[in-house]
Scaffold this active site. Structure first.
Site, PDB file in Angstrom:
ATOM      1  N   ARG A 172      38.564  12.846  -5.481  1.00 45.39           N
ATOM      2  CA  ARG A 172      39.903  13.039  -4.899  1.00 45.39           C
ATOM      3  C   ARG A 172      40.095  14.457  -4.384  1.00 45.39           C
ATOM      4  O   ARG A 172      40.453  14.684  -3.225  1.00 45.39           O
ATOM      5  CB  ARG A 172      40.982  12.744  -5.962  1.00 45.39           C
ATOM      6  CG  ARG A 172      41.314  11.294  -6.157  1.00 45.39           C
ATOM      7  CD  ARG A 172      42.264  11.130  -7.325  1.00 45.39           C
ATOM      8  NE  ARG A 172      41.611  11.534  -8.565  1.00 45.39           N
ATOM      9  CZ  ARG A 172      40.942  10.702  -9.343  1.00 45.39           C
ATOM     10  NH1 ARG A 172      40.876   9.433  -9.046  1.00 45.39           N
ATOM     11  NH2 ARG A 172      40.343  11.129 -10.438  1.00 45.39           N
ATOM     12  N   ILE A 173      39.885  15.464  -5.256  1.00 45.17           N
ATOM     13  CA  ILE A 173      40.172  16.847  -4.872  1.00 45.17           C
ATOM     14  C   ILE A 173      39.130  17.365  -3.885  1.00 45.17           C
ATOM     15  O   ILE A 173      39.474  17.988  -2.870  1.00 45.17           O
ATOM     16  CB  ILE A 173      40.279  17.745  -6.125  1.00 45.17           C
ATOM     17  CG1 ILE A 173      41.463  17.276  -6.994  1.00 45.17           C
ATOM     18  CG2 ILE A 173      40.439  19.211  -5.731  1.00 45.17           C
ATOM     19  CD1 ILE A 173      41.542  17.909  -8.364  1.00 45.17           C
ATOM     20  N   ASP A 189      40.050  29.453 -11.594  1.00 41.08           N
ATOM     21  CA  ASP A 189      41.325  28.969 -12.131  1.00 41.08           C
ATOM     22  C   ASP A 189      41.154  28.494 -13.565  1.00 41.08           C
ATOM     23  O   ASP A 189      42.132  28.365 -14.290  1.00 41.08           O
ATOM     24  CB  ASP A 189      41.843  27.808 -11.262  1.00 41.08           C
ATOM     25  CG  ASP A 189      43.217  27.336 -11.704  1.00 41.08           C
ATOM     26  OD1 ASP A 189      44.063  28.207 -12.023  1.00 41.08           O
ATOM     27  OD2 ASP A 189      43.467  26.113 -11.735  1.00 41.08           O
ATOM     28  N   GLY A 224      46.162  25.191 -11.217  1.00 38.62           N
ATOM     29  CA  GLY A 224      45.910  24.270 -10.103  1.00 38.62           C
ATOM     30  C   GLY A 224      47.001  23.221  -9.933  1.00 38.62           C
ATOM     31  O   GLY A 224      47.413  22.900  -8.816  1.00 38.62           O
ATOM     32  N   ALA A 225      47.467  22.697 -11.049  1.00 38.22           N
ATOM     33  CA  ALA A 225      48.466  21.618 -10.990  1.00 38.22           C
ATOM     34  C   ALA A 225      49.890  22.146 -11.111  1.00 38.22           C
ATOM     35  O   ALA A 225      50.832  21.357 -11.139  1.00 38.22           O
ATOM     36  CB  ALA A 225      48.192  20.625 -12.115  1.00 38.22           C
ATOM     37  N   HIS A 251      44.746  28.746 -15.057  1.00 40.61           N
ATOM     38  CA  HIS A 251      44.692  27.276 -14.928  1.00 40.61           C
ATOM     39  C   HIS A 251      45.994  26.731 -14.324  1.00 40.61           C
ATOM     40  O   HIS A 251      46.721  25.966 -14.971  1.00 40.61           O
ATOM     41  CB  HIS A 251      44.431  26.626 -16.300  1.00 40.61           C
ATOM     42  CG  HIS A 251      43.906  25.221 -16.190  1.00 40.61           C
ATOM     43  ND1 HIS A 251      43.056  24.669 -17.117  1.00 40.61           N
ATOM     44  CD2 HIS A 251      44.126  24.243 -15.273  1.00 40.61           C
ATOM     45  CE1 HIS A 251      42.776  23.417 -16.772  1.00 40.61           C
ATOM     46  NE2 HIS A 251      43.421  23.139 -15.661  1.00 40.61           N
ATOM     47  N   ASP A 279      27.103  15.327  -4.550  1.00 44.75           N
ATOM     48  CA  ASP A 279      27.774  14.400  -5.468  1.00 44.75           C
ATOM     49  C   ASP A 279      26.865  13.189  -5.617  1.00 44.75           C
ATOM     50  O   ASP A 279      26.672  12.429  -4.667  1.00 44.75           O
ATOM     51  CB  ASP A 279      29.149  13.982  -4.901  1.00 44.75           C
ATOM     52  CG  ASP A 279      29.949  13.154  -5.905  1.00 44.75           C
ATOM     53  OD1 ASP A 279      29.344  12.328  -6.618  1.00 44.75           O
ATOM     54  OD2 ASP A 279      31.178  13.335  -5.981  1.00 44.75           O
ATOM     55  N   GLU A 315      40.193  28.507 -23.004  1.00 48.60           N
ATOM     56  CA  GLU A 315      41.504  28.796 -22.402  1.00 48.60           C
ATOM     57  C   GLU A 315      42.597  28.858 -23.463  1.00 48.60           C
ATOM     58  O   GLU A 315      42.719  27.918 -24.240  1.00 48.60           O
ATOM     59  CB  GLU A 315      41.848  27.719 -21.380  1.00 48.60           C
ATOM     60  CG  GLU A 315      40.902  27.728 -20.188  1.00 48.60           C
ATOM     61  CD  GLU A 315      41.301  26.733 -19.111  1.00 48.60           C
ATOM     62  OE1 GLU A 315      42.317  26.033 -19.282  1.00 48.60           O
ATOM     63  OE2 GLU A 315      40.615  26.666 -18.105  1.00 48.60           O
TER      64      GLU A 315
END
Ligand code: NAD
Length: 323
Positions: A150-151, A258, A284-285, A282, A170, A263
């Site tokens: 997706r990303i 990111d 990204g979202a 972190h 991939d 973490e």
């Protein structure tokens, strides 16, 4: 208890759930495995982000659990085989934050190429260092995209619009993939083939046994001298000591991270002192849009499960399978 929330999660969607169901919010519960285990024993559903480790042991201690709501993507903190075996629905709105992560990836690409953090720091310090801020264009450069899901695909479309040449690694993508054709990207049979051509490398694969530390001393050495490395996927795909060494030796030109192996990181490293490294917590979202979509999707599905209806954003099955 209908819904156990084990991290510091806040959203109007959660507040709305609290009006309908018995919700227990314990922002620090993820830190205390024993307390978490005790709380899970009574929970019908649980909502987590990525700090809570829902291990086989913990899931076995949750006999009433119908569903797990993962606020985000990346299921590496949930023992999915055990959830499957115990008939627990795992909810994760996989599409909800993909655009936000892709946009952040482009932001890092541009920030590294144009030295934006350095330019910002030096200008705020009173400087006007135009020559020192000389960057490079993205147009005509080669971007290796490792992980074309997706990303990765959203990044490809955006990078192609900047005139970048794309190479993809991939193992699960077929040569006839529509986004390869749309973006003119070349699918490489081997990761090394993609890395060796790239001026920029960005990784978008999940963290699995196969991808753990896939970026290491050997694979960094394959990359071109001066290439940039970007990780908005999972910290565990990178051997951080090897990345640091590649940056310190000047082999890599810079990095945008990111995500980290631990973490938040337990200790400061040389990364923090490097001008050509961008570190983000972190995020990204973390856009208004992605957070709203994600919380609403998870809250709606937990609500559905608790009322005996099938979930919509499930990753295994729509309804719990009572043992
Ligand atoms: P996805 O499942 O749609 O795509 C992942 C792709 O990686 C798939 O196409 C898969 O075939 C590929 N892949 C698997 N093994 C591989 C390997 N060995 N080498 C190369 N590719 C491989 O996932 P997505 O939604 O695109 O998410 C990608 C990554 O981004 C995940 O790691 C996810 O955890 C992470 N993520 C990060 C943030 C953030 O806040 N930074 C937010 C969301 C997702």
């Amino acid at each position: 208890m209908d819904i156990l929330i084990t991290e510091d999660l806040q959203s109007p969607a959660i507040d709305a759930l609290a009006g309908k169901f018995s919700v227990v919010r314990e922002p620090l519960l993820w830190k205390d495995a024993a307390k978490l285990k005790a709380a899970l024993a009574d929970a019908r559903t649980v909502m987590v982000r990525n700090q809570t480790q829902l291990t086989a042991d913990l899931l076995a201690a949750a006999p009433k659990l119908l569903g797990i709501g993962r606020v985000g993507v990346g299921l590496d903190n949930i023992d999915l085989p055990t959830a499957n075996a115990r008939g627990i629905v795992v909810i994760a709105p996989l599409e909800a934050n993909a655009v936000s992560v892709a946009e952040l990836t482009l932001a890092l690409l541009l920030a590294l190429a144009r030295k934006i953090p350095q330019a910002d720091r030096s200008t705020k310090a009173g400087g006007w260092d135009r020559r020192g801020c000389t960057g490079i264009e993205l147009a005509g450069k080669t971007l290796a995209i490792c992980g074309f899901g997706r990303i990765g695909k959203l990044v490809a479309v955006r990078a192609a619009a900047f005139g970048m040449r794309l190479v993809v690694s991939d193992p699960f993508v077929k040569p006839g993939d529509a986004t390869l054709a749309q973006t003119g990207a070349t699918l490489c049979a081997k990761l090394d083939d993609a890395l060796a051509q790239a001026d920029f490398v960005t990784t978008h694969s999940p963290l699995t046994q196969e991808t753990k530390r896939m970026f290491n001393e050997r694979t960094f050495a394959v990359m071109k001298r001066g290439a940039f490395f970007i990780n908005t996927s999972r910290g565990g795909v990178v051997d951080e000591a090897a990345l640091l060494a590649a940056l310190q030796s000047g082999h890599l030109g810079g990095a945008g991270l990111d995500v980290r192996e631990v973490e938040p990181p337990k200790e400061r490293t040389a990364f923090e002192t490097m001008d050509n490294v961008i570190l983000l917590p972190h995020v990204g979202a973390f856009t208004v849009e992605a957070q709203t979509r994600t919380f609403e999707a998870v809250a709606s599905d937990l609500s559905r499960l608790l009322q005996g209806q099938p979930a919509v954003n499930f990753v295994n099955f729509a309804s719990p399978k009572r043992l």
